[in-house]
Write a protein that holds these residues in place. Structure first.
Motif, PDB file in Angstrom:
ATOM      1  N   GLU A 287       0.779  -1.195   0.115  1.00 42.80           N
ATOM      2  CA  GLU A 287       0.130  -0.102  -0.041  1.00 42.80           C
ATOM      3  C   GLU A 287       0.813   1.247   0.005  1.00 42.80           C
ATOM      4  OE1 GLU A 287      -2.638  -0.505   3.350  1.00 42.80           O
ATOM      5  OE2 GLU A 287      -3.431  -2.213   2.486  1.00 42.80           O
ATOM      6  N   ALA A 288       1.998   1.237   0.810  1.00 42.15           N
ATOM      7  CA  ALA A 288       3.065   2.115   0.783  1.00 42.15           C
ATOM      8  C   ALA A 288       3.509   2.621  -0.481  1.00 42.15           C
ATOM      9  CB  ALA A 288       3.837   2.180   1.970  1.00 42.15           C
ATOM     10  N   LEU A 289       3.863   1.599  -1.292  1.00 40.51           N
ATOM     11  CA  LEU A 289       4.556   1.734  -2.600  1.00 40.51           C
ATOM     12  C   LEU A 289       3.347   2.278  -3.404  1.00 40.51           C
ATOM     13  CD1 LEU A 289       6.270  -1.646  -3.058  1.00 40.51           C
ATOM     14  CD2 LEU A 289       7.530   0.547  -3.372  1.00 40.51           C
ATOM     15  N   ALA A 290       2.101   2.019  -3.400  1.00 41.23           N
ATOM     16  CA  ALA A 290       0.946   2.444  -4.149  1.00 41.23           C
ATOM     17  C   ALA A 290       0.944   3.736  -3.915  1.00 41.23           C
ATOM     18  CB  ALA A 290      -0.140   1.651  -4.206  1.00 41.23           C
ATOM     19  N   SER A 291       0.938   4.290  -2.839  1.00 41.25           N
ATOM     20  CA  SER A 291       0.947   5.707  -2.396  1.00 41.25           C
ATOM     21  C   SER A 291       1.994   6.514  -2.724  1.00 41.25           C
ATOM     22  CB  SER A 291       0.695   5.967  -0.797  1.00 41.25           C
ATOM     23  OG  SER A 291       1.967   5.826  -0.193  1.00 41.25           O
ATOM     24  N   GLY A 292       3.070   5.935  -2.852  1.00 40.21           N
ATOM     25  CA  GLY A 292       4.277   6.799  -3.178  1.00 40.21           C
ATOM     26  C   GLY A 292       4.935   7.708  -2.314  1.00 40.21           C
ATOM     27  N   ASP A 293       4.553   7.337  -0.913  1.00 38.36           N
ATOM     28  CA  ASP A 293       5.008   8.306  -0.109  1.00 38.36           C
ATOM     29  C   ASP A 293       6.282   7.579   0.652  1.00 38.36           C
ATOM     30  OD1 ASP A 293       5.569   9.696   2.185  1.00 38.36           O
ATOM     31  OD2 ASP A 293       3.510   9.656   3.206  1.00 38.36           O
ATOM     32  N   PRO A 294       7.319   8.123   0.577  1.00 35.98           N
ATOM     33  CA  PRO A 294       8.536   7.622   1.002  1.00 35.98           C
ATOM     34  C   PRO A 294       8.470   7.591   2.622  1.00 35.98           C
ATOM     35  CG  PRO A 294       9.096   9.891   0.107  1.00 35.98           C
ATOM     36  CD  PRO A 294       7.816   9.569  -0.051  1.00 35.98           C
ATOM     37  N   ARG A 295       7.643   8.324   3.212  1.00 34.20           N
ATOM     38  CA  ARG A 295       7.918   8.367   4.921  1.00 34.20           C
ATOM     39  C   ARG A 295       7.168   7.029   5.142  1.00 34.20           C
ATOM     40  NH1 ARG A 295       9.812  13.234   6.805  1.00 34.20           N
ATOM     41  NH2 ARG A 295       9.918  14.778   4.813  1.00 34.20           N
ATOM     42  N   GLN A 296       5.835   6.683   4.388  1.00 37.72           N
ATOM     43  CA  GLN A 296       5.277   5.823   4.697  1.00 37.72           C
ATOM     44  C   GLN A 296       5.915   4.522   4.525  1.00 37.72           C
ATOM     45  OE1 GLN A 296       1.161   6.007   2.898  1.00 37.72           O
ATOM     46  NE2 GLN A 296       0.717   3.876   3.631  1.00 37.72           N
ATOM     47  N   LEU A 297       6.702   4.431   3.556  1.00 39.83           N
ATOM     48  CA  LEU A 297       7.552   3.429   3.050  1.00 39.83           C
ATOM     49  C   LEU A 297       8.379   3.071   4.074  1.00 39.83           C
ATOM     50  CD1 LEU A 297       8.087   1.117   0.794  1.00 39.83           C
ATOM     51  CD2 LEU A 297       9.459   2.654  -0.288  1.00 39.83           C
ATOM     52  N   ALA A 298       9.046   4.129   4.576  1.00 37.97           N
ATOM     53  CA  ALA A 298      10.341   4.060   5.290  1.00 37.97           C
ATOM     54  C   ALA A 298       9.903   3.043   6.596  1.00 37.97           C
ATOM     55  CB  ALA A 298      10.691   5.454   5.848  1.00 37.97           C
ATOM     56  N   LEU A 299       8.783   3.396   7.346  1.00 41.07           N
ATOM     57  CA  LEU A 299       8.191   2.675   8.213  1.00 41.07           C
ATOM     58  C   LEU A 299       8.235   1.312   7.971  1.00 41.07           C
ATOM     59  CD1 LEU A 299       5.463   5.215   9.459  1.00 41.07           C
ATOM     60  CD2 LEU A 299       7.706   5.045  10.456  1.00 41.07           C
TER      61      LEU A 299
END
Ligand code: CDM
Ligand code: ATP
Length: 318
Positions: free
Chosen positions: A211-223
């Motif tokens: 889901e984080a990858l689909a959102s493209g938000d690196p802060r979300q992905l980082a977690l």
């Protein structure tokens, strides 16, 4: 007419999520992993020649075998057998220019095998399709199908069974290379040993990361970055703990050991920030060299431009 040489550029990979199951009877571990192809690349050139030869230049070239154990030769042997040629004398010369760290957990040897499959398929006009090449790739190694495919993908089985994953935007990475490589079977073995001793520490499910990858938000992905092999790599190479800490102190959103290590990958908010973090991490003196990279990038691809025009990747010496 002598066919013109074919050059294929092929990316490194990082595992954004690497969940390792139990060892199977065949010695492999069942994986759920998310690969991303990064802009650190090798170039592999294949040309017709009377005497088979393989030469390696670039990053870590001295530690790459040039004999039959080089994974590029394994790719040639399989294609020769399939097309009725002599696997012992395929009439090819291979030249590898390495930009992917050797034995760094970034699938360097797998990348060269994938590039060789593409190049020889074209040179010999075999016209093997994507699925056929992928099936041959899996016989060479678990990471080889992903090196062919590139982008971002979910890998299952021993990592060879792939489906593409939607990743919005480009992610920016700082890559910290360690002084020496780690052996992939050695790191899996260390994980088995740690698990037998201390029980089963495992990272969570993969869905939130998708889901984080689909959102493209690196802060979300980082977690959500996680790697079950990290504890084993750190156990074999305790200085990696310091490297991981230093990357985050330098301003990265998060850091993770790449695959079986010892390379560490740090996710940053954007490209400018990655260059800044790379410079600071380089000054911390915790690793051999620091690079910046971005992903996803495409898999093994025949180059239409001359290899001499290859852009030099940004590099900061520690
Ligand atoms: C660590 C990763 O890079 C993560 O993507 C891969 O799992 C390793 O892939 P690779 O280097 O292509 O590995 P292979 O050449 O297929 O296997 C090398 C060795 O790694 C171990 N191995 C590899 C893949 C897997 N799913 N389970 C394993 O236990 C086995 O000991 C195997 O003998
Ligand atoms: N073309 C190649 N390039 C680099 N190493 C190769 C190659 N062919 C065979 N090898 C051998 O494979 C070993 C592992 O190197 P490689 O760079 O593939 O490691 P890695 O990136 O950790 O692999 P992975 O991430 O797929 O587990 C090297 O020590 C070397 O002996």
């Amino acid at each position: 007419m002598v066919p013109t040489p074919i050059t294929v550029r092929v990316p490194a990979k990082v595992n954004l999520h690497l969940s390792v199951g139990d060892a199977r009877p065949d010695g492999y571990h069942e994986l759920v992993t998310v690969f991303q192809a990064l802009s650190l690349t090798d170039d592999v050139t294949v040309l017709a020649a009377d005497e088979p030869a393989l030469e390696v230049q670039g990053e870590g070239a001295d530690s790459v075998p040039t004999g039959p154990e080089n994974l590029a030769w394994k790719a040639v042997r399989l294609l020769a057998e399939r097309s009725g040629r002599d696997p012992e004398n395929p009439g090819l010369r291979i030249s590898i220019n390495k930009g992917i760290p050797v034995a760094g957990g970034m699938a360097g040897g797998s990348a060269d095998a994938a590039a060789t499959l593409q190049a020889v398929n074209q040179l010999w006009r075999l016209e093997l399709g994507r699925d056929e090449l992928s099936e041959i790739a899996a016989q060479i190694g678990s990471d080889v199908p992903f090196s062919l495919q590139g982008g971002t993908a979910l890998g299952t089985g021993r990592g060879e069974s792939l489906v593409p994953v939607l990743a919005r935007h480009t992610f920016h990475w700082v890559i910290a290379l360690d002084k020496e490589g780690l052996s992939t079977p050695g790191v899996y073995g260390e994980l088995d040993r740690l698990r037998a001793e201390n029980g089963n520490g495992r990272i969570g499910e993969v869905e939130p990361l998708l889901e984080a990858l689909a959102s493209g938000d690196p802060r979300q992905l980082a977690l959500l970055l996680g790697n079950d092999l990290q504890a084993a790599a750190v156990s074999l190479r305790p200085n990696l703990r310091r490297t991981l800490r230093a990357g985050v102190q330098a301003g990265a959103l998060a850091g993770v050991v790449s695959g079986s290590g010892p390379t560490c990958a740090f996710l940053c908010t954007d490209g400018e920030e990655a260059v800044r973090v790379a410079a600071e991490l380089s000054g911390a003196g915790v690793c051999r060299t620091v690079r910046v990279a971005h992903g996803p990038v495409p898999g093994a691809k025949v180059l239409t431009e001359e290899p001499a025009n290859r852009p030099t990747p940004p590099q900061v010496h520690a």
